[in-house]
Motif scaffolding. Structure first.
Motif, PDB file in Angstrom:
ATOM      1  N   UNK A  39      11.096  -3.287  -0.006  1.00 47.29           N
ATOM      2  CA  UNK A  39       9.888  -2.981   0.750  1.00 47.29           C
ATOM      3  C   UNK A  39       8.707  -2.728  -0.175  1.00 47.29           C
ATOM      4  N   UNK A  40       8.621  -3.478  -1.279  1.00 47.65           N
ATOM      5  CA  UNK A  40       7.483  -3.282  -2.159  1.00 47.65           C
ATOM      6  C   UNK A  40       6.267  -4.028  -1.600  1.00 47.65           C
ATOM      7  N   UNK A  41       5.107  -3.776  -2.194  1.00 49.02           N
ATOM      8  CA  UNK A  41       3.858  -4.338  -1.663  1.00 49.02           C
ATOM      9  C   UNK A  41       3.865  -5.865  -1.671  1.00 49.02           C
ATOM     10  N   UNK A  42       4.230  -6.536  -2.773  1.00 44.11           N
ATOM     11  CA  UNK A  42       4.219  -8.009  -2.731  1.00 44.11           C
ATOM     12  C   UNK A  42       5.119  -8.582  -1.647  1.00 44.11           C
TER      13      UNK A  42
ATOM     14  N   UNK B 258       6.920   3.032   2.054  1.00 44.65           N
ATOM     15  CA  UNK B 258       6.490   1.649   1.834  1.00 44.65           C
ATOM     16  C   UNK B 258       5.096   1.408   2.386  1.00 44.65           C
ATOM     17  N   UNK B 259       4.823   1.926   3.579  1.00 42.55           N
ATOM     18  CA  UNK B 259       3.502   1.698   4.175  1.00 42.55           C
ATOM     19  C   UNK B 259       2.440   2.568   3.518  1.00 42.55           C
ATOM     20  N   UNK B 260       2.846   3.679   2.936  1.00 40.68           N
ATOM     21  CA  UNK B 260       1.898   4.455   2.134  1.00 40.68           C
ATOM     22  C   UNK B 260       1.455   3.642   0.918  1.00 40.68           C
ATOM     23  N   UNK B 261       2.391   2.963   0.282  1.00 38.66           N
ATOM     24  CA  UNK B 261       2.027   2.098  -0.850  1.00 38.66           C
ATOM     25  C   UNK B 261       1.167   0.928  -0.380  1.00 38.66           C
TER      26      UNK B 261
END
Length: 255
Positions: A39-42, A132-135
């Motif tokens: 669940x990383x940004x990319x 994940x959504x915070x990032x």
């Protein structure tokens, strides 16, 4: 799920499989496309750019979905019925009331995670999803639209944006019509900035009542591919945006 299905198992960095491989409408899990990954940004940006989103409960692996058809809200068709229009007019005219964007993202997603929802015993917005959504928010791709009354956060929603594509995620409210005000503000912001569609993911009677409808996934994916490549919109709400929803003409009885 009552039936056994073979789904692609993603490793970190793997591309998503073709959308056509998602489970069909009348299967046990319509739209389920793949399992695993990160669940990383990319990965999240790549997913949303391809009309894919994560949805899973705590203790489950990451599940990736892309339903067909897709529920979308054309902002030009948003139905602001008479009672809600009066609520928003009073909200707009009250100096103690305001809409803010991205001033309390963590509080909004936490409140969405804790909201009681009929027919659901838990939440899909677990600690991993919130982190994940915070990032994603820090990277400029997740936003909160917030309803404030007398300095208190009373309702809101969070969404994802990639370019000019906007994907609604979840809402909460602690007061009557609070989340409807936040949704109306998002619609007004999108109208003011030329965004035509808001993704709603799943079909519900409430969304249909507000003007949302189903779109074939292939058509929706074509829209998103074009919009995701566009420059992002300006995520600030100006009070003048209410004019997009509150024309000066008299209300009709059926509105």
């Amino acid at each position: 799920m009552s039936e056994r299905v073979a789904l692609p198992l993603l490793r970190p960095g793997d591309p998503f499989p073709p959308l056509a491989g998602a489970l069909p409408l009348h299967s046990a899990a319509p739209g389920l496309l793949a399992v695993g990954g990160v669940l990383d940004v990319p990965t999240l940006v790549a997913a949303y750019s391809s009309t894919i989103f994560p949805w899973f409960s705590e203790g489950e692996p990451i599940l990736w979905w892309s339903p067909d058809p897709r529920m979308v809200l054309p902002v030009a068709h948003y139905r602001l019925h008479r009672s809600l229009r009066k609520v928003i007019q009073r909200f707009r005219d009250d100096p103690a009331c305001e809409v803010r964007v991205d001033t309390a993202f963590a509080d909004v997603i936490a409140a969405c995670a804790g909201a009681n929802r009929p027919g659901q015993s838990g939440t899909w917005i677990g600690p991993d999803m919130r982190a994940a959504y915070a990032r994603l928010h820090e990277a400029g791709h997740a936003h909160s639209v917030e309803t404030w009354v007398r300095g208190e956060l009373v309702a809101g929603l969070y969404c994802v944006s990639v370019g000019r594509a906007v994907f609604g995620e979840s809402m909460f409210t602690r007061v009557a019509d609070g989340s409807k005000i936040a949704l109306s503000a998002l619609v007004a912001l999108c109208r003011a900035q030329g965004v035509a569609l808001i993704d709603c993911q799943q079909n519900t009677r409430h969304l249909a009542f507000m003007g949302a409808g189903e779109m074939p996934r292939a058509e929706f994916a074509a829209h998103v591919a074009w919009l995701a490549a566009e420059p992002p919109i300006d995520w600030h709400f100006q009070p003048v945006y209410w004019n997009e929803l509150l024309p000066s003409s008299p209300l009709n009885d059926d509105q």
